[in-house]
Design an enzyme around this catalytic site. Structure first.
Site, PDB file in Angstrom:
ATOM      1  N   ARG A 171      36.732  52.421  47.270  1.00 55.16           N
ATOM      2  CA  ARG A 171      37.771  51.647  47.940  1.00 55.16           C
ATOM      3  C   ARG A 171      38.472  52.543  48.956  1.00 55.16           C
ATOM      4  O   ARG A 171      38.622  53.749  48.738  1.00 55.16           O
ATOM      5  CB  ARG A 171      38.778  51.173  46.897  1.00 55.16           C
ATOM      6  N   THR A 180      35.041  40.634  53.329  1.00 59.21           N
ATOM      7  CA  THR A 180      34.440  40.920  52.013  1.00 59.21           C
ATOM      8  C   THR A 180      33.103  40.206  51.852  1.00 59.21           C
ATOM      9  O   THR A 180      32.887  39.139  52.413  1.00 59.21           O
ATOM     10  CB  THR A 180      35.378  40.466  50.868  1.00 59.21           C
ATOM     11  N   THR A 231      34.058  45.246  51.508  1.00 55.96           N
ATOM     12  CA  THR A 231      35.042  44.502  52.290  1.00 55.96           C
ATOM     13  C   THR A 231      35.662  45.308  53.431  1.00 55.96           C
ATOM     14  O   THR A 231      35.723  46.538  53.356  1.00 55.96           O
ATOM     15  CB  THR A 231      36.200  44.028  51.367  1.00 55.96           C
ATOM     16  N   SER A 274      43.181  45.720  43.981  1.00 58.78           N
ATOM     17  CA  SER A 274      42.172  44.799  44.511  1.00 58.78           C
ATOM     18  C   SER A 274      41.925  43.663  43.520  1.00 58.78           C
ATOM     19  O   SER A 274      42.332  43.744  42.357  1.00 58.78           O
ATOM     20  CB  SER A 274      40.875  45.591  44.708  1.00 58.78           C
TER      21      SER A 274
END
Ligand code: DON
Length: 569
Positions: A101, A379, A397, A448
């Site tokens: 991420r 995403t 994403t 998330s």
């Protein structure tokens, strides 16, 4: 067999599926025997299948599919974004979760978005959504490299080759990309790279700026982005767009390996995303609540839909109060999932009428602890199953369509900073109000909802599933999984069926406009006291069901809501 809808209402939905904008409905699912890839774009599924046919395994194919998605749908994902991968290794039965991420630059702070500025033209134009400050340090290139190096068997350059070919030779603009291009046209026209794109439906689009990056990535690996020439160009552009990211932020980026979250419910082992996703947590808590509230073999229908909507309210409250980056804040995961608390929530969900979300608030005994020191260190969901039985479930994403809507070093940058909370209880683009644990801070990862999931039975994977669609990711993923595993639908039927969504706040049960829940079910839910409001669609789900009868069958499905199509053999 599908039990969810009566034959008549199914027919109505089928007409809608064929007639509305669900362009790929006819081809959205397929059965294979050896290997399968389900992405939300057919070109990307084909790239994954090509890599499998060339001797790659599920990790290689997942990485190649991610790279291809970044080329053919820059609105949803790409090298400027990040994501999560859950990988099942057939040889030893291990399940590994890679967290790539995006994270905040070191100069980020809790008040960075408490700024008053002239609103920019176009949609989604808050400072956390548009421009340099909106962009987190990308994790995608490092994630792709980690997936291939740890689990793949092909050299990185072979995994990158098909995406490079698409970028150089071009591809046809899909309906999904064309629509998003129109919606964000005002902003795309401001960017030096994106202003040159013809996003008309069916146009041939080449991506020379990205091809250059992919070539460099193939030659030297991700370090060319994390500090090399591409990285230097990236930082120059981010800063020119008002951002505070530095070359040190890129150099310090690290992929994290985490223990996935799991539970046993309805006779299956569900393995899914841990924090910083709140999605996996929401799903496994909801499943445990449902098992207690409706029993182990629930029939589809209004009572189950009602209990499901109720089951999501508590976990969404927990998300707001307790969730943040697990590298920087302490999360009381065990306390949140305690059987006693699940029992209390299940008892409320088992009642016939909806409760206000606040009724589901059972605070956890919790040592908030001091903040931990950060270590120095649109995403898309896809599923791959290879012939050896390895499974990759990946969600990737750039957050909102075209991310922060500028390119840096030829790469479309994410606007993942919008997933942090901000002061004053303001909601993000998905209506989520985060708590103080999720305020921006140096090198912090925002919370998330992405929930790449693999479900197992008897030690063997039976389903790969996940979604894109912000806060709706988890509710959609769970419903599709339940449709397959509990209600006997094929993957194709399960993905195409109508879905609902509730996220606690607001106190509204959403039903899809694109694939409406049959009127009798809506009436039944209204009759119980649910406030129903429409939403265009509840996420986009990709799934592969693995059937092991006398013949192995892989039922692969891409969501007709986005026009994807699976590939395999
Ligand atoms: O991580 C998250 O939960 C969001 N950034 C995902 C955004 C998303 O799914 C947008 N999609 N259609």
């Amino acid at each position: 067999m599908k039990r969810w809808l009566s034959a008549a209402s199914w027919a109505v939905s089928a007409v809608l599926l064929a007639g509305l904008t669900l362009g790929g409905a006819a081809d959205h699912s397929a059965a294979f025997t050896d290997e399968a890839v389900a992405a939300d774009h057919f070109e990307a599924s084909k790239v994954g299948a090509e890599v499998l046919a060339a001797g790659g395994n599920a990790a290689d194919a997942a990485a190649a599919t991610m790279l291809a998605l970044g080329v053919v749908n820059p609105a949803s994902s790409g090298l400027g974004g990040g994501g999560f991968a859950l990988y099942y290794c057939a040889k030893d039965g291990s399940l590994t979760f890679l967290d790539f991420r995006e994270r905040a630059p070191r100069a980020a702070d809790a008040a960075m978005f408490d700024i008053q500025s002239e609103p920019s033209p176009g949609p989604a134009s808050a400072p956390s959504q548009l421009g340099g400050l909106a962009a987190g340090v990308p994790g995608e290139p490092a994630g792709i490299q980690a997936l291939v190096e740890r689990f793949g068997r092909l050299p990185l350059r072979e995994v990158i080759a098909p995406a490079l070919r698409l970028a150089e030779e071009g591809f046809t603009v899909s309906e999904a990309l064309s629509k998003m291009g129109k919606a964000f046209d005002v902003q795309l026209r401001q960017d030096t790279v994106m202003s040159n794109w013809d996003l008309g439906l069916g146009a041939l689009l080449t991506r020379p700026a990205l091809a250059r990056v992919l070539r460099a990535f193939a030659q030297t690996g991700a370090k060319v982005i994390y500090g090399g020439i591409i990285g230097q160009e990236m930082i120059a552009s981010v800063q020119a767009h008002g951002g505070v990211m530095t070359l040190d932020d890129l150099r310090a980026y690290r992929v994290r390996t985490r223990e996935p979250l799991e539970t046993v419910a309805f006779g299956y082992r569900w393995v899914t995303a841990p924090p910083p996703s709140a999605g996996g947590f929401t799903m496994i808590q909801s499943l445990s609540i449902l098992e207690r509230a409706v029993g182990e073999s629930p029939e589809p229908g209004a009572p189950l839909l009602h209990a499901m909507a109720e089951s999501w309210k508590g976990p969404f409250l927990d998300r707001q109060r307790y969730f943040g980056d697990p590298d920087q804040v302490i999360l009381p995961v065990e306390g949140m999932l305690s059987p006693d608390r699940i029992d209390k929530r299940a008892a409320l969900a088992a009642e016939g009428n909806p409760h206000p979300s606040a009724d589901y608030d059972f605070p956890v005994e919790w040592n908030r602890g001091a903040a931990l020191t950060p270590d120095n260190a649109g995403t898309s969901h896809l599923c791959v199953v290879d012939s050896e039985g390895n499974v990759a479930s990946v969600t990737t994403t750039v957050n909102l369509p075209f991310g922060a809507r500028f390119t840096a070093g030829g790469i479309v940058m994410n606007d993942e900073m919008d997933d942090f909370s901000r002061g004053g209880g303001k909601a993000n683009a998905f209506g989520l109000v985060g708590g103080d644990r999720n305020l921006p801070g140096p090198w912090k990862r925002p919370v998330s909802t992405m929930s790449p999931t693999i479900v197992l039975q008897g030690g063997e994977p039976v389903l790969c599933v996940g979604a894109s669609g912000g806060s709706r990711i988890v509710t959609a993923t769970q419903q599709v999984a339940m449709n397959v595993l509990l209600h006997g639908m094929t993957a194709g039927e399960a993905v195409a069926a109508p879905r609902i969504h509730h996220q606690g706040i607001p106190e509204t049960l959403r039903v899809e406009e694109l694939v409406p829940l049959p009127a009798e079910l809506q009436d039944a839910l209204r009759g119980r006291g649910h406030q129903i409001a429409p939403i265009h669609n509840v996420a986009t789900v990709q799934a592969i069901q693995i059937e092991r009868g006398s013949v192995r069958r892989l039922q692969a499905a891409s969501d007709p809501r986005k026009g994807g199509r699976p590939a395999g053999r």
